[in-house]
Write an enzyme that holds these catalytic residues in place. Structure first.
Site, PDB file in Angstrom:
ATOM      1  N   GLY A  25      -0.455  -0.812   2.228  1.00  0.00           N
ATOM      2  CA  GLY A  25      -1.735  -0.946   1.835  1.00  0.00           C
ATOM      3  C   GLY A  25      -2.444  -1.151   2.157  1.00  0.00           C
ATOM      4  N   GLU A  44      -1.055 -12.947   1.358  1.00  0.00           N
ATOM      5  CA  GLU A  44       1.060 -12.727   2.018  1.00  0.00           C
ATOM      6  C   GLU A  44       1.992 -13.940   1.799  1.00  0.00           C
ATOM      7  OE1 GLU A  44       3.699 -11.331   3.547  1.00  0.00           O
ATOM      8  OE2 GLU A  44       2.684 -10.251   3.843  1.00  0.00           O
ATOM      9  N   GLY A  95       5.630  -5.133   6.534  1.00  0.00           N
ATOM     10  CA  GLY A  95       6.266  -3.900   6.975  1.00  0.00           C
ATOM     11  C   GLY A  95       6.182  -3.889   8.096  1.00  0.00           C
ATOM     12  N   ALA A 100       9.814   0.616  12.957  1.00  0.00           N
ATOM     13  CA  ALA A 100      10.378   1.129  13.653  1.00  0.00           C
ATOM     14  C   ALA A 100       9.285   2.390  14.647  1.00  0.00           C
ATOM     15  CB  ALA A 100      11.894   2.101  13.727  1.00  0.00           C
ATOM     16  N   VAL A 236       1.887 -14.434  -5.092  1.00  0.00           N
ATOM     17  CA  VAL A 236       1.338 -14.371  -6.222  1.00  0.00           C
ATOM     18  C   VAL A 236       2.447 -14.428  -7.226  1.00  0.00           C
ATOM     19  CG1 VAL A 236       0.036 -12.244  -7.812  1.00  0.00           C
ATOM     20  CG2 VAL A 236      -0.541 -13.344  -5.332  1.00  0.00           C
ATOM     21  N   HIS A 468      13.562   2.204   3.187  1.00  0.00           N
ATOM     22  CA  HIS A 468      11.845   2.871   2.777  1.00  0.00           C
ATOM     23  C   HIS A 468      11.980   3.153   1.750  1.00  0.00           C
ATOM     24  CE1 HIS A 468      13.179   4.589   7.639  1.00  0.00           C
ATOM     25  NE2 HIS A 468      12.315   4.032   7.149  1.00  0.00           N
ATOM     26  N   GLY A 501       3.536   1.507  -1.321  1.00  0.00           N
ATOM     27  CA  GLY A 501       5.033   2.097  -1.265  1.00  0.00           C
ATOM     28  C   GLY A 501       5.219   2.607  -2.583  1.00  0.00           C
TER      29      GLY A 501
END
Length: 542
Positions: A25, A44, A95, A100, A236, A468, A501
């Protein structure tokens, strides 16, 4: 970037947008906002990695696992909550570093789930964004399958008669000529050279050949070319509306001592993953900075209704580590998608999380069944824990279902600090065992001449396992049902988005990376371009 101003609390920096997180995202947000002329800073928590920096073996815990309290600053996070065990990524690219590679669109019925915001045909609305995401991620059909994939097809055919549903997946890998450098086709042959995939199987432990299309090679690379700045090792700690409008974001260094910093921006995009985004919003609400957040914050947290099982051969006659992490999938029944997952040769550390497969059936607790099995078959159970050549001998079976199940996340105090915790919500709980997955793992083990295995925390902790994790700040039609509107805008707060997510409202039943990317593209398409007059003023100040 605007010039920093020194304050008692550290530097203050002004930008147009702050993006928290650089995964599927956040990377989309970075590029699309930069394309629209906005000054963007990506914050990050993890480190920046070059291919040669990744650990050669995941036994190098310092470079593989993200556990800052122990001085480990690698790419693989593990979060253990009361009801769920989560594998997720850390680092520039989020991620995608431990991904994968798979680029899979969920089955059409998934988009008819009533948890999707009403009034939108989501399959149609996301279709062009899926196409964009595939192109941006360099998705191509897996060129071949390997022995464990063929075993899985045969096992599913024997178990349910659905062997014909077997297919190769699209994967975000540059195959080229193995081990040889060539221009990256994504850039029309004019970009940096790439090394073709060597089929080493180490996709999820850090692709040292550099053939994997991680986000730093596409979305983030292009965003930086447009002036976006990425700040790794930046955590953050707080987020709140600024007194004069816009937002204040406070940060600290995540990998050691460092001065705090405050960022001022007109907009903030949260993309720190389902756990990171949800936790940050929960903490900010508890501190009083975001009191108007939906009461559904932390709710509808989903594991993709997953289970991680597998088979461990007793010898190394067949190298099950060769290939890429995932090449194919098969539908064991109408609600169950199954894939073979592999780690590269020598990447044996994850075998520490495996024990003998033990069913979850009443009336006995699962751990007691395991103990009974150990007493009856001690050698058989102990051989599952033999880590010598584990990756070479192991075929992991990832089982996913789009069925309704979820948890709720919250905060609790432990040892004087607030930590994330989970609770069983009002709906069905995510599964800790999937019977059809157990049967497939047993059949696969027989075919491989080995033993079936499962996650040790599923057996002894009655926890779900997932790579996930989804939800926690889901999209909805109103704040009584979710945290964000269908475009990811947080209800009640102008200039605040969730595009990772955490926003996904349903179990997808397949690997979610492509869907998260497409949803982010959908959300960012609605953000306006920076007015030309403002762009000129910014250029003049520079």
């Amino acid at each position: 970037m605007g010039a920093p101003a020194s304050t008692a609390g550290g530097d203050v920096r002004e930008v147009d947008f702050v993006v928290v997180g650089s995964g599927f995202g956040g990377a989309v947000a970075a590029l699309r906002l930069a394309e629209k002329g906005w000054r963007v800073a990506v914050l990050e928590m993890g480190k920046r990695w070059r291919p040669e920096d990744f650990a050669e073996r995941n036994w190098n815990f310092r470079k593989y696992f993200w556990m800052p309290g122990l001085g480990f600053h690698g790419i693989q996070q593990i979060t253990i909550l009361p009801h769920v065990f989560v594998l997720h990524g850390a680092g520039v690219g989020g991620g995608s570093l431990v991904w994968a590679n798979t680029c899979v669109v969920p089955a059409t019925p998934v988009f008819r789930d009533p948890r999707w915001p009403a009034g939108i045909d989501w399959a149609a609305a996301l279709a062009p964004h899926y196409a964009t995401a595939r192109r941006m991620l360099g998705a191509v059909p897996a060129p071949e399958v390997y022995p464990a994939d063929e075993h899985l097809r045969e096992v599913v055919e024997a178990e349910t008669g659905r062997g014909a549903t077997f297919r190769r997946h699209e994967v975000a890998v540059f195959f080229g000529t193995p081990g040889e450098k060539a221009p990256d086709p994504y850039f029309g042959g004019k970009g940096p050279e790439r090394t073709g995939c060597t089929l080493c199987g180490a996709c999820m432990t850090g692709c040292r050949p550099g053939a994997k299309n991680t986000l730093d090679r596409n979305y983030l690379h292009l965003a930086e070319g447009l002036g976006c700045e990425i700040h790794p090792e930046t955590k953050v700690t707080d987020l709140r509306p600024a007194a004069g409008g816009g937002w204040e974001v406070r940060t600290e260094r995540s990998t050691g001592p460092g001065a705090p910093r405050t960022w001022r921006a007109r907009g903030v995009v949260l993309a720190a993953g389902a756990l990171g985004t949800t936790r940050l919003l929960l903490e900010c609400r508890e501190r009083g900075g975001l009191p108007g957040l939906s009461p559904q914050l932390g709710n509808f947290v989903r594991t993709n209704s997953e289970a991680l099982v597998g088979a461990i051969a007793l010898d190394e006659k067949v190298d099950y580590s060769r290939g890429i992490a995932i090449t194919s999938g098969i539908d064991a029944d109408e609600d169950t998608h199954v894939e073979i997952v592999r780690y590269g040769k020598g990447q044996d550390a994850m075998g520490l999380l495996v024990t003998h497969l033990t069913p979850d059936r009443p009336p006995w607790p699962r751990w007691l069944r395991w103990l009974g099995g150990l007493l009856r078959h001690p050698l058989r159970y102990l051989r599952v824990h033999d880590l010598r050549g584990w990756a070479t001998r192991t075929a992991i079976v990832l089982v996913m279902q789009p069925l309704e199940s979820y948890l709720r996340l919250g905060l609790r105090r432990r040892l004087g600090r607030k930590v994330l915790t989970s609770a069983v919500a009002s709906g069905p709980r995510p599964p800790t065992s999937i019977p059809i997955g157990d049967r497939i793992a047993r059949r696969l083990a027989d075919r491989m001449g080995g033993l079936p295995g499962s996650n040790i925390l599923e057996v002894f902790g009655n926890r779900s396992s997932t790579a996930h994790i989804l939800g926690g700040a889901v999209i909805a039609n109103d704040p009584a049902q979710g945290v964000c509107d269908p475009s990811g805008r947080v209800f009640g707060y102008e200039g605040l988005w969730v595009v990772d997510g955490a926003a996904v409202p349903v179990n997808l039943g397949v690997n979610p990376a492509l869907t998260i990317t497409a949803l982010a593209e959908h959300a960012l398409a609605g953000v306006a371009e920076k007015p030309r007059a403002e762009r000129r003023a910014t250029d003049e100040r520079k």
